[in-house]
Design a protein around this motif. Structure first.
Motif, short mmCIF file in Angstrom:
data_model
loop_
_atom_site.label_atom_id
_atom_site.label_comp_id
_atom_site.label_asym_id
_atom_site.label_seq_id
_atom_site.Cartn_x
_atom_site.Cartn_y
_atom_site.Cartn_z
N GLY A 120 -61.86 32.08 -22.74
CA GLY A 120 -62.81 33.01 -22.15
C GLY A 120 -62.57 33.39 -20.71
N TYR A 121 -61.43 33.01 -20.14
CA TYR A 121 -61.15 33.36 -18.74
C TYR A 121 -60.47 34.70 -18.58
CZ TYR A 121 -62.95 29.00 -17.04
OH TYR A 121 -63.81 27.98 -16.71
N LEU A 122 -59.85 35.20 -19.62
CA LEU A 122 -59.26 36.54 -19.62
C LEU A 122 -59.77 37.28 -20.85
CD1 LEU A 122 -55.48 36.07 -18.64
CD2 LEU A 122 -57.30 37.08 -17.24
N PRO A 123 -60.00 38.58 -20.72
CA PRO A 123 -60.41 39.37 -21.89
C PRO A 123 -59.22 39.62 -22.81
CG PRO A 123 -60.11 40.81 -20.00
CD PRO A 123 -59.91 39.40 -19.50
N GLY A 124 -59.52 40.13 -24.00
CA GLY A 124 -58.45 40.56 -24.90
C GLY A 124 -58.29 39.74 -26.17
N ALA A 125 -59.11 38.72 -26.34
CA ALA A 125 -58.97 37.89 -27.54
C ALA A 125 -59.30 38.69 -28.81
CB ALA A 125 -59.87 36.65 -27.46
N PRO A 166 -66.37 33.66 -18.78
CA PRO A 166 -66.08 33.92 -17.37
C PRO A 166 -65.55 35.33 -17.07
CG PRO A 166 -65.35 31.73 -17.95
CD PRO A 166 -65.79 32.40 -19.23
N TRP A 167 -64.75 35.90 -17.97
CA TRP A 167 -64.19 37.22 -17.68
C TRP A 167 -65.26 38.30 -17.60
CZ3 TRP A 167 -64.72 41.29 -21.08
CH2 TRP A 167 -64.94 40.99 -22.42
N CYS A 168 -66.45 38.04 -18.10
CA CYS A 168 -67.57 38.99 -18.02
C CYS A 168 -68.37 38.84 -16.74
CB CYS A 168 -68.51 38.81 -19.21
SG CYS A 168 -67.86 39.37 -20.77
N ARG A 169 -68.16 37.77 -16.02
CA ARG A 169 -68.98 37.50 -14.83
C ARG A 169 -68.39 38.12 -13.59
NH1 ARG A 169 -68.85 31.32 -16.24
NH2 ARG A 169 -69.47 31.57 -18.39
N HIS A 219 -60.34 32.00 -35.41
CA HIS A 219 -60.65 33.37 -34.99
C HIS A 219 -62.16 33.57 -34.85
CE1 HIS A 219 -61.81 37.55 -35.95
NE2 HIS A 219 -60.78 37.88 -35.17
N ASP A 220 -62.91 33.09 -35.82
CA ASP A 220 -64.34 33.39 -35.88
C ASP A 220 -65.21 32.50 -34.99
OD1 ASP A 220 -63.58 35.23 -37.79
OD2 ASP A 220 -64.44 34.13 -39.48
N THR A 221 -64.75 31.29 -34.67
CA THR A 221 -65.64 30.35 -33.98
C THR A 221 -65.10 29.78 -32.67
OG1 THR A 221 -64.81 28.43 -35.20
CG2 THR A 221 -66.67 29.64 -36.18
N GLU A 222 -63.81 29.99 -32.38
CA GLU A 222 -63.26 29.37 -31.17
C GLU A 222 -62.56 30.36 -30.25
OE1 GLU A 222 -61.38 25.35 -31.62
OE2 GLU A 222 -61.42 25.91 -33.74
N TYR A 223 -61.73 31.21 -30.80
CA TYR A 223 -60.84 32.06 -30.00
C TYR A 223 -61.63 33.05 -29.15
CZ TYR A 223 -56.73 34.89 -28.89
OH TYR A 223 -55.74 35.56 -28.24
N GLY A 224 -61.56 32.87 -27.84
CA GLY A 224 -62.21 33.77 -26.90
C GLY A 224 -63.56 33.30 -26.40
N PHE A 225 -64.14 32.29 -27.06
CA PHE A 225 -65.43 31.78 -26.63
C PHE A 225 -65.25 30.91 -25.38
CE2 PHE A 225 -66.28 32.85 -31.02
CZ PHE A 225 -67.58 33.31 -30.99
N PRO A 226 -66.22 30.93 -24.47
CA PRO A 226 -66.09 30.11 -23.27
C PRO A 226 -66.08 28.62 -23.60
CG PRO A 226 -68.26 31.18 -23.34
CD PRO A 226 -67.46 31.70 -24.49
#
Length: 177
Positions: free
Chosen positions: A152-157, A174-177, A18-25
């Motif tokens: 990181g390709y879709l938001p919501g993590a 990527p979802w921020c770009r 959760h803290d270091t991987e999930y949602g990071f590009p």
């Protein structure tokens, strides 16, 4: 994934992911392949079981190197199905091996798996699911959605008020770009 932001911090299994991987590009094909394989393995099971088996899966699939896994034959399938340390499901194992070959093919067409993802970005979840179902094996809506959120390709993590979310935004997924 607001429940994850509530339950994962401090959890012995979920906290680090959760803290270091999930949602990071993610830009490394081996990591992307591992994440796709983990999502496939998780189908029908809890994420906690999958994370607990992650080290054994990493070893069994030789570091999730797509070039190595794509060459797996009958002996490797038998080895994997006999490995009590991993999730032993023939359909999932076969899909992961097949998907490794597909990812290797993306090197010719797009330079890499991340190149293929970037070439198709941005898409909404429904379009991603359709593309993944056309391209890969064992990739339904939940698997594709979680894979794309986790990389990181879709938001919501994470929730906006989760401390990890600000770190993810700083990493410019990527979802921020």
């Amino acid at each position: 994934m607001s429940g994850y932001c509530d339950s994962a911090p401090g959890h012995p299994v979920h906290a680090s992911y959760h803290d270091t991987e999930y949602g990071f590009p993610v830009t490394d094909d081996k990591v992307l392949f591992e994440r796709l394989a983990l999502e496939i393995m998780q189908a029908g099971l809890s994420w906690e079981i999958t994370l607990k088996k992650r080290p054994a899966l990493f070893t069994a699939f030789e570091g999730f190197d797509p070039a190595i896994v794509a060459r797996y034959g009958a002996d490797d399938r038998a080895r994997l199905l006999a490995d009590a340390g991993i999730i032993r499901n023939r359909l999932k194992i076969d899909a992961i091996i097949t998907n490794a070959g597909i990812i290797c093919g993306m090197r010719d067409s797009h330079g890499s798996f991340v190149g293929w993802l970037d070439a198709n970005h941005p898409l909404d979840k429904a379009a991603w699911v359709k593309l993944f179902k056309k391209t890969f094996r064992f990739t339904g809506g939940e698997i594709v959605g979680e894979f794309l959120m986790s990389t990181g390709y879709l938001p919501g993590a994470h929730r906006d008020d989760c401390p990890v979310q600000s770190k993810i935004l700083t990493a410019n997924p990527p979802w921020c770009r």
